[in-house]
Scaffold this active site. Sequence first.
Site, PDB file in Angstrom:
ATOM      1  N   CYS A  79       0.843  -1.205   0.000  1.00 50.48           N
ATOM      2  CA  CYS A  79       0.000   0.000   0.000  1.00 50.48           C
ATOM      3  C   CYS A  79       0.881   1.259   0.000  1.00 50.48           C
ATOM      4  O   CYS A  79       1.554   1.531  -0.975  1.00 50.48           O
ATOM      5  CB  CYS A  79      -0.974  -0.037   1.170  1.00 50.48           C
ATOM      6  SG  CYS A  79      -2.342   1.154   1.009  1.00 50.48           S
ATOM      7  N   HIS A 184      -3.694  -5.107   0.480  1.00 48.14           N
ATOM      8  CA  HIS A 184      -3.138  -5.556   1.755  1.00 48.14           C
ATOM      9  C   HIS A 184      -3.216  -7.084   1.822  1.00 48.14           C
ATOM     10  O   HIS A 184      -4.278  -7.632   2.143  1.00 48.14           O
ATOM     11  CB  HIS A 184      -3.929  -4.959   2.925  1.00 48.14           C
ATOM     12  CG  HIS A 184      -3.702  -3.507   3.123  1.00 48.14           C
ATOM     13  ND1 HIS A 184      -2.714  -3.019   3.948  1.00 48.14           N
ATOM     14  CD2 HIS A 184      -4.320  -2.424   2.598  1.00 48.14           C
ATOM     15  CE1 HIS A 184      -2.736  -1.697   3.929  1.00 48.14           C
ATOM     16  NE2 HIS A 184      -3.698  -1.309   3.118  1.00 48.14           N
ATOM     17  N   GLU A 186      -2.075  -8.999   4.060  1.00 52.14           N
ATOM     18  CA  GLU A 186      -2.310  -9.410   5.445  1.00 52.14           C
ATOM     19  C   GLU A 186      -3.782  -9.319   5.839  1.00 52.14           C
ATOM     20  O   GLU A 186      -4.198  -9.869   6.861  1.00 52.14           O
ATOM     21  CB  GLU A 186      -1.450  -8.570   6.402  1.00 52.14           C
ATOM     22  CG  GLU A 186      -1.951  -7.176   6.690  1.00 52.14           C
ATOM     23  CD  GLU A 186      -1.642  -6.144   5.616  1.00 52.14           C
ATOM     24  OE1 GLU A 186      -1.917  -4.951   5.844  1.00 52.14           O
ATOM     25  OE2 GLU A 186      -1.125  -6.528   4.547  1.00 52.14           O
TER      26      GLU A 186
END
Length: 209
Positions: A79, A184, A186
Amino acid sequence: MVAVIDYDLGNLQSVSRALQISGAEVKITSTSSLIREASAIVLPGVGAFLKGIENLRKRGILEVIVEEVKNGKLFLGICLGLQLLFTRSEEHSIVLGMNLIEGEVVRFTHSLKIPHIGWNQVEYKENEVTNRLFENIPQHSYFYFVHSYYVKPKEEDITVATTYYGEIFPSVIVRNNIIGVQFHPEKSGKIGLEFLKNFLKFLKKKNAC
């Protein structure tokens, strides 16, 4: 060892946990010596481009990261961590970035809601690099995004995956030892973890060479 950079703008615990689940030894750090010792650098980030550059500079690690990446260390920018790689951003007028990748960071200009928040599809090119980076990840899989700006590389061929949100924008770039993602991983569930596992395979292959 993977160094996850702490500069007060990243979702550090989530990123570190996802990397650990994917098989990495992780150290969260803002220390130059640990960054130099690491086999790879991960720069997460949520927030403003200007604040990101300022925080890295204040911690005395901006130059270290640039030096290590230029020397060939594997790098993953997530990001804001992707955007900071570029020459400049139009956020807060014009702000200079790391200039590891020539290009700029620009704001969406369409009429859809900004920031772009939520799940969206990623379409990747079919080539040797993406076949490894997206191994076991189906074409047009959904990843999680949170951003108002996107990157525009000067070299168009480094964009290896794109996403559509009112307009097509680069969602993954690859240039030599640099990998950058606008989404993202994660926060992207099993697909995101698979992506991080593939990133770590890049690291293992690099270390084996």
